[in-house]
Write an enzyme that holds these catalytic residues in place. Structure first.
Site, PDB file in Angstrom:
ATOM      1  N   LYS A  13    -102.097   6.379 -10.787  1.00  0.00           N
ATOM      2  CA  LYS A  13    -102.394   5.275  -9.869  1.00  0.00           C
ATOM      3  C   LYS A  13    -102.554   5.790  -8.434  1.00  0.00           C
ATOM      4  CE  LYS A  13     -98.724   2.730 -10.765  1.00  0.00           C
ATOM      5  NZ  LYS A  13     -98.024   3.514 -11.798  1.00  0.00           N
ATOM      6  N   ARG A  88     -94.668  -5.395 -10.223  1.00  0.00           N
ATOM      7  CA  ARG A  88     -94.128  -4.686 -11.385  1.00  0.00           C
ATOM      8  C   ARG A  88     -93.396  -5.625 -12.335  1.00  0.00           C
ATOM      9  NH1 ARG A  88     -93.787   0.683  -9.118  1.00  0.00           N
ATOM     10  NH2 ARG A  88     -93.033   2.231 -10.594  1.00  0.00           N
ATOM     11  N   ARG A 127     -95.072  18.800 -15.314  1.00  0.00           N
ATOM     12  CA  ARG A 127     -95.051  18.749 -13.853  1.00  0.00           C
ATOM     13  C   ARG A 127     -93.665  19.134 -13.333  1.00  0.00           C
ATOM     14  NH1 ARG A 127     -97.233  13.156 -11.531  1.00  0.00           N
ATOM     15  NH2 ARG A 127     -95.089  12.486 -11.329  1.00  0.00           N
ATOM     16  N   ARG A 139     -88.812  14.672  -6.862  1.00  0.00           N
ATOM     17  CA  ARG A 139     -88.255  13.346  -6.611  1.00  0.00           C
ATOM     18  C   ARG A 139     -87.009  13.154  -7.457  1.00  0.00           C
ATOM     19  NH1 ARG A 139     -93.177   9.196  -7.375  1.00  0.00           N
ATOM     20  NH2 ARG A 139     -91.582   8.193  -8.648  1.00  0.00           N
ATOM     21  N   ARG A 150     -87.953   4.908 -16.672  1.00  0.00           N
ATOM     22  CA  ARG A 150     -89.077   4.287 -15.960  1.00  0.00           C
ATOM     23  C   ARG A 150     -90.125   3.769 -16.941  1.00  0.00           C
ATOM     24  NH1 ARG A 150     -90.332   9.260 -12.437  1.00  0.00           N
ATOM     25  NH2 ARG A 150     -92.279   8.242 -11.859  1.00  0.00           N
TER      26      ARG A 150
END
Ligand code: ADP
Length: 194
Positions: A13, A88, A127, A139, A150
């Site tokens: 996104k 969300r 990643r 993060r 998540r």
């Protein structure tokens, strides 16, 4: 141009939002970025959000709705915006509809990035491992454990928005598993064909 980008964490996104910003001269409104800025600045909102975000859960609706309402009033949002990571929940979507009505603004559409969840988990694990190997800061919620939470939050609380916006005839779906440029091209195509 006023758009919403919808899709699970890691769907790309942010990448597509950046491109839409350049193309249309609009601003990217990412509640995730705003919350991380609030945490860094040590504001009351940041203090409220810090632990919730690190776990991978959603912060309360009223917190993000308040942030977005204020942000929409800033002069740079007048030319249009792309919402990234908001709404969300159905509650947030309803609050947004109300806000836009109050501010006399119309949404041009909701772009859904459709992705395969198994591939997402592989993407994020890769990643994470790469960043750790390079000694880069990751993060708080970019670890496989928080990522799974998540994804679960997305499935339970955010995925119902696909139906919500389909019902309002505002949803446009694009294959998010294609290469970045192809995804961008497909977004252009659905926006042009509107
Ligand atoms: P991603 O899309 O990769 O999950 P974000 O930066 O959009 O990353 O969001 C990171 C975290 O910030 C979320 O897991 C959640 O805790 C919080 N957050 C961001 N936007 C919202 C929102 N609209 N409602 C509730 N929590 C949010």
């Amino acid at each position: 141009m006023r758009l919403i980008l919808l899709g699970p964490p890691g769907a790309g996104k942010g990448t597509q939002a950046t491109r839409l910003v350049e193309k249309y001269g609009i601003v990217q409104l990412s509640t995730g970025d705003m919350l991380r800025a609030a945490i860094a600045a040590g504001t009351p909102v940041g203090q409220k959000a810090k632990d919730i975000m690190a776990r991978g859960e959603l912060v309360p609706d009223d917190v993000v709705v308040g942030i977005i309402s204020d942000r929409l009033d800033e002069p740079d949002a007048k030319n249009g915006f792309v919402l990234d990571g908001f709404p969300r929940t159905v509650g947030q979507a309803e609050a947004l509809a109300h806000l836009l009505e109050q501010k006399d603004l119309k949404l041009d559409g909701v772009i859904e990035l459709k992705v395969d969840e198994g591939a997402l988990l592989k993407r994020i694990e890769g990643r994470f491992a790469e960043m750790q190997a390079r000694g880069e800061a990751v993060r708080d919620d970019d670890n496989p454990e928080a990522f799974k939470i998540r994804l679960t939050a997305y499935r339970k609380q955010t995925a119902p928005l696909v139906e919500y916006y389909t019902g309002k005839r505002q949803l446009m779906s694009v294959d998010g598993m294609a290469p970045i440029d192809e995804v961008s091209g497909n977004i252009d195509a659905v926006l042009d064909g509107k």
